[in-house]
Enzyme design. Sequence first.
Site, PDB file in Angstrom:
ATOM      1  N   TRP A 103       0.830  -1.216   0.000  1.00  0.00           N
ATOM      2  CA  TRP A 103       0.000   0.000   0.000  1.00  0.00           C
ATOM      3  C   TRP A 103       0.851   1.248   0.000  1.00  0.00           C
ATOM      4  O   TRP A 103       0.508   2.241  -0.648  1.00  0.00           O
ATOM      5  CB  TRP A 103      -1.008  -0.052   1.158  1.00  0.00           C
ATOM      6  CG  TRP A 103      -1.900  -1.241   1.009  1.00  0.00           C
ATOM      7  CD1 TRP A 103      -1.813  -2.426   1.685  1.00  0.00           C
ATOM      8  CD2 TRP A 103      -2.965  -1.411   0.052  1.00  0.00           C
ATOM      9  NE1 TRP A 103      -2.763  -3.305   1.213  1.00  0.00           N
ATOM     10  CE2 TRP A 103      -3.480  -2.712   0.225  1.00  0.00           C
ATOM     11  CE3 TRP A 103      -3.532  -0.582  -0.920  1.00  0.00           C
ATOM     12  CZ2 TRP A 103      -4.544  -3.214  -0.545  1.00  0.00           C
ATOM     13  CZ3 TRP A 103      -4.585  -1.064  -1.681  1.00  0.00           C
ATOM     14  CH2 TRP A 103      -5.078  -2.359  -1.500  1.00  0.00           C
ATOM     15  N   ASP A 172      -1.585   6.949   6.397  1.00  0.00           N
ATOM     16  CA  ASP A 172      -2.661   6.049   5.982  1.00  0.00           C
ATOM     17  C   ASP A 172      -2.861   5.070   7.133  1.00  0.00           C
ATOM     18  O   ASP A 172      -2.016   4.202   7.360  1.00  0.00           O
ATOM     19  CB  ASP A 172      -2.234   5.328   4.697  1.00  0.00           C
ATOM     20  CG  ASP A 172      -3.210   4.215   4.292  1.00  0.00           C
ATOM     21  OD1 ASP A 172      -4.251   4.041   4.966  1.00  0.00           O
ATOM     22  OD2 ASP A 172      -2.910   3.524   3.300  1.00  0.00           O
ATOM     23  N   LYS A 196     -12.139  -1.621   7.596  1.00  0.00           N
ATOM     24  CA  LYS A 196     -11.358  -2.524   8.436  1.00  0.00           C
ATOM     25  C   LYS A 196     -11.687  -2.284   9.914  1.00  0.00           C
ATOM     26  O   LYS A 196     -12.099  -3.188  10.615  1.00  0.00           O
ATOM     27  CB  LYS A 196      -9.869  -2.356   8.156  1.00  0.00           C
ATOM     28  CG  LYS A 196      -9.516  -2.815   6.739  1.00  0.00           C
ATOM     29  CD  LYS A 196      -8.108  -2.488   6.340  1.00  0.00           C
ATOM     30  CE  LYS A 196      -7.866  -2.770   4.863  1.00  0.00           C
ATOM     31  NZ  LYS A 196      -7.837  -4.206   4.538  1.00  0.00           N
TER      32      LYS A 196
END
Lengths: 361, 361
Positions: A103, A172, A196
């Site tokens: 990511w 993030d 999540k």
Amino acid sequence: MAKRVYNFYAGPATLPLPVLERARDELLDFAGTGMSVMEISHRSKEYDKVHMESMALVKELMGLKDGYKVMWLQGGASTQFYQVPLNLQVPGKKPQYVNTGVWSKKAIKEAKLYGEVDVLASSESGNFSYIPQDVKFSEDASYAHITGNNTIYGTEWHYMPKVPDSVPLVADISSNLMDKNEDFNKYAVIYAGAQKNLGPAGVTLVVVREDLLGRVPENTPTMQKWSTMAAKDSLFNTPPCWAIYICKLSMDHLKEMGGIPAMERINREKAKALYDVIDGSGGFYKGHARPDSRSLMNITFRLPNEDLEKMCVEAGKAKELIGLKGHRDVGGMRASIYNAMTLEGVKVLAEFLREFQDENQ
Amino acid sequence: MAKRVYNFYAGPATLPLPVLERARDELLDFAGTGMSVMEISHRSKEYDKVHMESMALVKELMGLKDGYKVMWLQGGASTQFYQVPLNLQVPGKKPQYVNTGVWSKKAIKEAKLYGEVDVLASSESGNFSYIPQDVKFSEDASYAHITGNNTIYGTEWHYMPKVPDSVPLVADISSNLMDKNEDFNKYAVIYAGAQKNLGPAGVTLVVVREDLLGRVPENTPTMQKWSTMAAKDSLFNTPPCWAIYICKLSMDHLKEMGGIPAMERINREKAKALYDVIDGSGGFYKGHARPDSRSLMNITFRLPNEDLEKMCVEAGKAKELIGLKGHRDVGGMRASIYNAMTLEGVKVLAEFLREFQDENQ
């Protein structure tokens, strides 16, 4: 009673049962309106209350000082990968990123479309099994970027990197949002896909320090600018009302449980229960992450061979322990134990893993 | 029994009751998984089935031939306002737009960020009370753009504009998606926020002719390119699973009812019931839209004065007829009667309006 399993999926992921029950109970008639949350106007006073309270809860739970804008955006963290450089760029300066996994790499790739990027540190050569330590960002960076938790590898930042006051720190935190107490005011920007640790897929939490909203170039399309939504409290156009509503219920639940500090205590107990199994297995289970970088949210581990890994995933399924297959980049197994996973669920998993070892070693 | 009202909001808007009931009944346990649709992995076979079937249903209901890509995107039609010019631009050519209201103007504004725009026709001087007739797009346009239905003004296209075969026709049909049968293959691109005629807010349906996916410039951020999602069946990153699931249930319901042709018959009967009240009121109710441009979805009208309009909205509320206040740009009243609004609901409203006139004339 509805059937329920223990859900260890990496995301979308398990949600608190009281949240789901409430959403079910008021699905046809929200707040006495005779309409679903999905059916009421985003300009109605009933929805507005949900919307405004959801943003206030983010600030309250994270202890954010004045000067932050909380936004509910769409398109996932993947959309923020370009919106971060677009909205934070400074002509003549480079951003600095730390590369801790897939990511991070995607974020870096999008940032490069807006100019040169300085990758300050990386754990790629170690298959992202750790978080680089002693990271210090430079005075001349346009901004600094980290990925708070790395779902695939099961690593998490457990210290705050050094960042000069003049450099905005961007994180993030899609997979570790509100998992442990931190001074969130050290961040200038945080972003997180909700699916999540907060709610369903389809909404992205973005928190931005207001002084940064003027950096975006003029002539940027309206929907690419954070300032558009910041100025309208995320009601410039129709927001993803249902997803925001579930996030709000989920934060109500977190607050009732005692907020982030209480959640952190439970999360540490959950993570310890599984890492103890790994560490006490005499090498049968082998953790992917280096101990100093172990995630509280995603526990990644291998078994002696792939056949055993496959057997273990299937045996788990048979006991209603779902979603334990690891990501292909690491292999093996992964237990995602986000805020909504109960200690009870983790204990069932830990016990299962001990039994599986006894039976298959 | 949950309390239910007649919901005439312009969007988010009413959903079919069987859809809501089913969503409620399986909220804690979807398809025997022991998990909510909001909790299951977007890579699981259970979600994948919903996802793939939802896209197939769009094609089936609209009768789309091979060569179209159905996509579920995020960010609303407002995001498509920039993604259309970005993804369809042709160097040296200008797009042509028809300006039929606030949403057309917003689309034109974003297109201008990518180059010159030709506004071919406009009804702005008539406060957007009609759709320009006999519109013919030119051979040299990069693409042609219309807004299929104008929520605020209550106008709708009832004919297909002339478009040279080489020019892609793009339509924003957010508020009249699947409201009447058309040859949808005449469009090269259609887009629609789901929250009016299909599902909840938080997902945007975008259908693109595949041959157009190569037009986007290289070096465009990944999430701004249609081709990213087209190549991955809208699973490049986590999609808004819940919103797609509700859209899918809603399309199942539409299919059971007989598809778009059957829906069109009901919609025409619903619209006629209200326009008959307006036309038969001897001028007490005055429609905003010119009869040749009247929307099947949004019925806009004024009363003799603003006090009566306010009274009428309030009297409606007291009878559980919700959301009848008109948009400030037109004033007066608006009844949004999307696919999910029943004929029964419209008849209750028509009767109420007749009584209100009798009592207040």
